[in-house]
Design a protein around this motif. Structure first.
Motif, short mmCIF file in Angstrom:
data_model
loop_
_atom_site.label_atom_id
_atom_site.label_comp_id
_atom_site.label_asym_id
_atom_site.label_seq_id
_atom_site.Cartn_x
_atom_site.Cartn_y
_atom_site.Cartn_z
N SER A 22 0.80 -1.22 0.00
CA SER A 22 0.00 0.00 0.00
C SER A 22 0.84 1.27 0.00
O SER A 22 0.39 2.30 -0.47
CB SER A 22 -0.94 0.01 1.21
OG SER A 22 -0.16 0.08 2.39
N ALA A 23 2.04 1.22 0.53
CA ALA A 23 2.79 2.47 0.65
C ALA A 23 4.17 2.43 0.01
O ALA A 23 4.49 3.26 -0.83
CB ALA A 23 2.91 2.84 2.13
N ILE A 24 4.96 1.45 0.38
CA ILE A 24 6.37 1.52 -0.02
C ILE A 24 6.55 1.29 -1.51
O ILE A 24 7.25 2.05 -2.19
CB ILE A 24 7.20 0.50 0.81
CG1 ILE A 24 7.12 0.90 2.28
CG2 ILE A 24 8.64 0.49 0.34
CD1 ILE A 24 7.71 -0.09 3.23
N ILE A 25 5.86 0.28 -2.07
CA ILE A 25 6.04 -0.02 -3.50
C ILE A 25 5.56 1.15 -4.39
O ILE A 25 6.30 1.60 -5.26
CB ILE A 25 5.37 -1.36 -3.87
CG1 ILE A 25 6.14 -2.49 -3.18
CG2 ILE A 25 5.36 -1.57 -5.39
CD1 ILE A 25 5.50 -3.86 -3.29
N PRO A 26 4.34 1.73 -4.14
CA PRO A 26 3.95 2.89 -4.94
C PRO A 26 4.93 4.05 -4.79
O PRO A 26 5.26 4.72 -5.78
CB PRO A 26 2.58 3.27 -4.36
CG PRO A 26 2.08 2.05 -3.70
CD PRO A 26 3.27 1.31 -3.23
N LEU A 27 5.41 4.26 -3.56
CA LEU A 27 6.33 5.37 -3.33
C LEU A 27 7.63 5.15 -4.12
O LEU A 27 8.16 6.07 -4.75
CB LEU A 27 6.63 5.51 -1.84
CG LEU A 27 7.47 6.72 -1.44
CD1 LEU A 27 6.69 8.00 -1.66
CD2 LEU A 27 7.94 6.63 0.00
N MET A 28 8.09 3.89 -4.12
CA MET A 28 9.33 3.58 -4.84
C MET A 28 9.13 3.76 -6.35
O MET A 28 10.05 4.16 -7.06
CB MET A 28 9.77 2.14 -4.52
CG MET A 28 10.41 2.00 -3.16
SD MET A 28 11.78 3.13 -2.96
CE MET A 28 11.33 3.95 -1.46
N THR A 29 7.93 3.45 -6.84
CA THR A 29 7.64 3.66 -8.26
C THR A 29 7.80 5.14 -8.60
O THR A 29 8.39 5.50 -9.63
CB THR A 29 6.18 3.23 -8.58
OG1 THR A 29 5.91 2.04 -7.85
CG2 THR A 29 5.99 3.02 -10.06
N VAL A 30 7.28 5.97 -7.70
CA VAL A 30 7.39 7.42 -7.93
C VAL A 30 8.85 7.83 -7.91
O VAL A 30 9.31 8.59 -8.77
CB VAL A 30 6.58 8.20 -6.87
CG1 VAL A 30 6.79 9.69 -7.03
CG2 VAL A 30 5.11 7.87 -6.98
N VAL A 31 9.61 7.29 -6.93
CA VAL A 31 11.04 7.61 -6.86
C VAL A 31 11.71 7.18 -8.16
O VAL A 31 12.52 7.92 -8.75
CB VAL A 31 11.69 6.90 -5.65
CG1 VAL A 31 13.20 7.06 -5.69
CG2 VAL A 31 11.12 7.44 -4.34
N ASN A 32 11.33 6.01 -8.66
CA ASN A 32 11.88 5.48 -9.90
C ASN A 32 11.62 6.43 -11.07
O ASN A 32 12.53 6.76 -11.84
CB ASN A 32 11.25 4.11 -10.16
CG ASN A 32 11.95 3.36 -11.26
OD1 ASN A 32 13.16 3.52 -11.42
ND2 ASN A 32 11.20 2.56 -12.02
N TYR A 33 10.37 6.91 -11.18
CA TYR A 33 10.02 7.84 -12.27
C TYR A 33 10.80 9.14 -12.16
O TYR A 33 11.17 9.73 -13.15
CB TYR A 33 8.51 8.18 -12.21
CG TYR A 33 7.63 7.14 -12.85
CD1 TYR A 33 7.92 6.64 -14.13
CD2 TYR A 33 6.49 6.67 -12.20
CE1 TYR A 33 7.10 5.69 -14.71
CE2 TYR A 33 5.67 5.72 -12.77
CZ TYR A 33 5.98 5.23 -14.03
OH TYR A 33 5.17 4.30 -14.60
N SER A 34 11.04 9.56 -10.88
CA SER A 34 11.59 10.90 -10.68
C SER A 34 13.04 11.02 -11.11
O SER A 34 13.55 12.12 -11.27
CB SER A 34 11.46 11.32 -9.21
OG SER A 34 12.37 10.58 -8.43
#
Lengths: 296, 363
Positions: A22-34
């Motif tokens: 719910s939190a870490i994987i979506p956040l990491m995806t965003v970090v990945n995009y950034s």
């Protein structure tokens, strides 16, 4: 001797999995995009901190940030004193208490987008009660064209929607003050202001900090209501960070900059909340250590 | 001198104060003794001027103060709860009445220091009340009352929320602290023992009425009426019905008929009252009265035993020295000396009392 038992990890595993999904994987995806750029076809190029630099330097971001800060500042400046004032004026006993509490809770029960729609219609010059009344009074009011009108409408809407929260929190704090305090103040000959300043305010300090924190975070992240009412306009006049972010990510599909911006946005909220939390607990820690000294 | 003349106060149908008249002198300790809801706090509120009585007059030093608002009356009040300004330091708390009265700054520092020394608060003057122990917080509240040099000092169960060690300490200090002020001092309590320890004068209160007012010890020894004897007894006074016929006073119980050695009473119904500590297990003299009771439960505090028993269908209790244990429903014979017996007539007025020569209530 310390007993090592790895079984404990199995016990917390479900929670870890849930938080990860719910939190870490979506956040990491965003970090990945950034930190990457893409031209479609699922091809990514490493760009490092470039998006962050671009966002932090961009005037568009600065303007949106300033607008959001101004909005939050105005909201806090209005809702906190108003909330305290209403809470002080509310009855303490009798049937009035329940009536007031229900009336106060009503706006809080309405979903964000419905509040937005209510005010969008309410303020319309052609059919809205507010807009039409103002127009027939000869006041030039149009939130879709005038920046000031748009801001006034959004602030009025937020005050209408959320002041009750501050009222309810303060009221609970005030209700916890024993009657004898007021009696003692009367015997002392304390003025109404002194009673507020030296009895009521210190006694509701803690709930007030919570109210401040909640209202800051909420107003800083506001999206739905202004999106429904003004859509960020006129021009960019009410384009807050959240609206800007959505425009960038979904409207323009600039995933890299949008991801970088969400992270910056997230860090700002985290930072401010941390500051609030620290300020809140400094007081408690002082009191605790002082009382520990006092009682030893 | 504070005079209350025929004070009554009602809220709706509920009578809070019922025709109360009292005359309290400066420099004396006056105790309001009564169970909760007996009107002690209501009476104090009227004395202070927080509430207006429905009828009657409040006079201070001969002048009626009914129309005078509370802040002009120079009253100090201390409550059961520890009431201080939460955000102010102890110094500022104690100084607050002087600040309201616009006393000069150097004067304030001097007087706060004096009062703080009296109440042993010098070490905590710069702390806030929240960080103090309960005893210290109440000392701060007392200091605020003391520094005003009020004409009327009202202490509403000030020690009730403190643990017993602190209570004993403060109870010993309190009368001394306030004695020198020359104020009218009123102290409300629910505990007969506390009233006896404090001395002074006591007004027994019940259902908004003053049952009796007088010197504390005198009142304990010579209760005029059944009501004041009941209020002034802890554990509760043991009572039972008596009948006098043909000059003979008797307890006519179901299982026992007991003669009481009192003559010269008119025929009629009477009530017998015996304080729990006057009941003994062994005979003290030849004319002792014997009473049989059936034990319900025994509570032992270490050096004393509270023996609860049933006497003619009424719950009685005996306070015995030492450890005495009885099994349930055991029939025990108690003795009481005739001089320790209180007899009230059908109007609950005391008609027989033989305890006049008793010196201390603890004997």
């Amino acid at each position: 001797m310390k007993v090592q038992n790895n079984k404990a990890w199995f016990m917390v595993l479900p929670v870890l999995v849930l938080v990860a999904i719910s939190a870490i994987i979506p956040l990491m995806t965003v970090v990945n995009y950034s930190v990457q750029d893409t031209f479609g076809n699922n091809e990514f190029f490493w760009v490092g901190m470039e998006w962050f630099q671009e966002i932090l330097a961009s005037e568009r971001f600065h303007n949106a940030l300033m607008r959001t800060l101004l909005f939050s500042g105005l909201i806090l400046a209005i809702e906190i004193p108003l909330g305290i004032a209403v809470a002080l004026a509310m009855p303490r006993r009798g049937i009035g208490v329940s009536v007031c509490l229900v009336l106060m809770a009503l706006p809080l029960l309405i979903p964000w987008n419905v509040v937005g729609t209510i005010w969008q219609v309410f303020g319309r010059v052609d059919i809205g009660l507010l807009g039409h009344t103002l127009a027939s009074l000869g006041i030039d009011y149009n939130y879709t064209q005038d920046t000031l009108d748009a801001w006034l409408t959004l602030i009025a809407m937020d005050v209408w929607h959320w002041t009750s929260l501050v009222v309810l929190l303060c009221y609970s704090g005030l209700a916890a003050i024993p009657e004898v305090y007021y009696q003692a103040a009367r015997i002392d000959g304390a003025s109404r202001w002194a009673i507020f300043r030296y009895i009521q305010l210190p006694k509701i300090k803690r709930v007030l900090v919570i109210a401040l924190l909640l209202r800051f975070m909420d107003s800083f992240m506001i999206y739905t209501e202004p999106f429904v009412v003004t859509g960020g306009g006129p021009g960019n006049a009410t384009t807050f960070l959240s609206i800007d972010l959505v425009q960038m990510a979904i409207g323009q599909f600039d995933l890299g900059p949008a991801a970088a911006m969400s992270l910056i946005y997230f860090l700002i909220i985290l930072l401010v909340s941390w500051v609030f939390y620290t300020v809140m607990t400094i007081d408690d820690n002082e009191e605790q250590s002082a009382s520990a000294k006092g009682r030893s | 001198m504070l005079e209350l003349q025929n004070i009554s106060r009602k809220i709706g149908d509920e009578v809070y104060l019922d025709n109360v008249s009292l005359r309290l002198n400066r420099g004396e300790l006056n105790i309001l003794l009564g169970p909760t809801l007996s009107g002690k706090t209501s009476l104090m509120r009227v004395m202070a001027g927080l509430d207006k009585p429905d009828s009657g007059d409040v006079r201070f030093d001969g002048k009626s103060v009914l129309g005078m608002p509370v802040q002009k009356r120079n009253v100090a009040m201390v409550y059961q709860q520890f009431i201080n300004y939460p955000s102010l330091t102890v110094f500022e708390n104690i100084a607050s009445p002087l600040r309201v009265a616009r006393v000069e700054k150097s004067q304030i520092v001097k007087r706060v220091d004096e009062v703080a020394e009296l109440l042993q608060l010098q070490a905590v003057l710069q702390r806030t009340p929240d960080s103090l122990s309960g005893g210290q917080q109440q000392r701060v509240a007392l200091a605020r009352a003391l520094i005003r040099q009020a004409d009327l000092v009202l202490l509403d169960e000030p020690l009730a929320n403190l643990d017993y060690k602190l209570r004993e300490e403060l109870r010993a200090e309190l009368p001394v602290l306030f004695a020198e002020m020359g104020a009218v001092l009123v102290y409300a309590t629910t505990e007969p023992t506390e009233a006896l320890l404090l001395g002074g004068n006591t007004a027994c209160m019940h259902q908004g009425k003053i049952a009796q007012f007088g010197s504390t010890l005198e009142l304990y020894r010579h209760p005029e009426a059944l009501r004041s004897a009941e209020i002034f007894s802890d554990p509760p006074l043991n009572i039972t019905a008596l009948e006098c016929s043909a000059g003979k006073l008797q307890i006519q119980g179901n299982k026992q008929i007991i003669d009481l050695p009192f003559n010269s009473l008119a025929n009629g119904d009477y009530t017998l009252g015996i304080r729990p500590h006057h009941l003994r297990l062994e005979k003290m003299g030849t004319d002792d009265i014997a009473l049989n009771g059936s034990v319900t439960v025994t509570e032992i505090t270490g050096s004393e035993s509270f023996v609860h028993f049933e006497f003619e269908n009424r719950p009685w209790v005996a306070l015995l020295h030492g450890i005495e244990e009885f099994s349930e429903n055991e029939i025990v014979r108690f003795y009481v000396r005739p001089r320790d017996v209180l007899v009230f007539d059908s109007h609950d007025k005391l008609v027989v009392e033989h305890c006049a020569n008793e010196l201390s209530p603890e004997q």
